[in-house]
Design an enzyme around this catalytic site. Sequence first.
Site, PDB file in Angstrom:
ATOM      1  N   ASP A  32       0.752  -1.183   0.017  1.00 34.67           N
ATOM      2  CA  ASP A  32       0.030   0.030   0.089  1.00 34.67           C
ATOM      3  C   ASP A  32       0.771   1.154   0.216  1.00 34.67           C
ATOM      4  O   ASP A  32       2.055   1.227   0.251  1.00 34.67           O
ATOM      5  CB  ASP A  32      -1.096   0.002   1.291  1.00 34.67           C
ATOM      6  CG  ASP A  32      -2.133   0.966   0.846  1.00 34.67           C
ATOM      7  OD1 ASP A  32      -3.188   0.217   0.788  1.00 34.67           O
ATOM      8  OD2 ASP A  32      -2.271   2.062   1.025  1.00 34.67           O
ATOM      9  N   TYR A 158     -12.547   6.169 -14.997  1.00 36.18           N
ATOM     10  CA  TYR A 158     -12.688   5.085 -13.947  1.00 36.18           C
ATOM     11  C   TYR A 158     -13.211   3.873 -14.624  1.00 36.18           C
ATOM     12  O   TYR A 158     -12.355   2.607 -14.305  1.00 36.18           O
ATOM     13  CB  TYR A 158     -13.636   5.627 -12.906  1.00 36.18           C
ATOM     14  CG  TYR A 158     -13.521   4.595 -11.610  1.00 36.18           C
ATOM     15  CD1 TYR A 158     -12.416   4.068 -10.876  1.00 36.18           C
ATOM     16  CD2 TYR A 158     -14.776   3.866 -11.572  1.00 36.18           C
ATOM     17  CE1 TYR A 158     -12.597   3.048 -10.052  1.00 36.18           C
ATOM     18  CE2 TYR A 158     -15.181   2.770 -10.655  1.00 36.18           C
ATOM     19  CZ  TYR A 158     -13.806   2.522  -9.974  1.00 36.18           C
ATOM     20  OH  TYR A 158     -14.107   1.318  -9.035  1.00 36.18           O
ATOM     21  N   LYS A 162     -11.125   0.132 -15.434  1.00 30.48           N
ATOM     22  CA  LYS A 162     -11.790  -0.929 -14.752  1.00 30.48           C
ATOM     23  C   LYS A 162     -11.938  -2.049 -15.863  1.00 30.48           C
ATOM     24  O   LYS A 162     -11.783  -3.303 -15.824  1.00 30.48           O
ATOM     25  CB  LYS A 162     -12.886  -0.875 -13.848  1.00 30.48           C
ATOM     26  CG  LYS A 162     -12.405  -0.189 -12.482  1.00 30.48           C
ATOM     27  CD  LYS A 162     -11.249  -0.600 -11.808  1.00 30.48           C
ATOM     28  CE  LYS A 162     -10.775  -0.174 -10.503  1.00 30.48           C
ATOM     29  NZ  LYS A 162     -10.106  -1.123  -9.640  1.00 30.48           N
TER      30      LYS A 162
END
Length: 176
Positions: A32, A158, A162
């Site tokens: 992360d 976005y 995806k």
Amino acid sequence: MGIYAVTGGSSGIGAKTVEYLRAQGHLVYNIDVNHGDITANLASVEGRQAVIDRLHTLCSEGMDGLVCCAGVSNSCGNLKLIISLNYFGAVSVIKGTYDLLEKKHGSCVAVSSNVISQDIARMDIADLLNNNSDDEHKIRSVVSSLDASDLSVGNSIYAASKYALARWVRRHSASY
């Protein structure tokens, strides 16, 4: 006990995945940008390579699984970040750790989004991602010309990131 790596493991789906796998007794590396076991920015080429290199050091005998959850939503207001993290971050880590998964016949999960079924994706951008995926600079340049302040543009980018990720997985999963 298996060995797993989870990108985006400090929040959301990634955090729950890390929690679940650890509760099952597995060794899990949380990757992360903030508070990870491996802290790196997967939106950058250097960050991706650092993660790949680190996983090769930590998991030299192989990995049982890779879960790619790192991503940002359309509300971040940064179209280049959406492309770099959501698509290139996932694809690069998958490609770069494939050999580790292969050693243990491991599996990979790439988290996409149900937004791809809403028919709002900029398919020209999804096509660019899938057909020019080695030219991140070019694709970032294309999206930087778009109006990032327009929420519908952010939504479409976005969804495209995806959609392209889901398409990339479908195209490559049989050979993997």
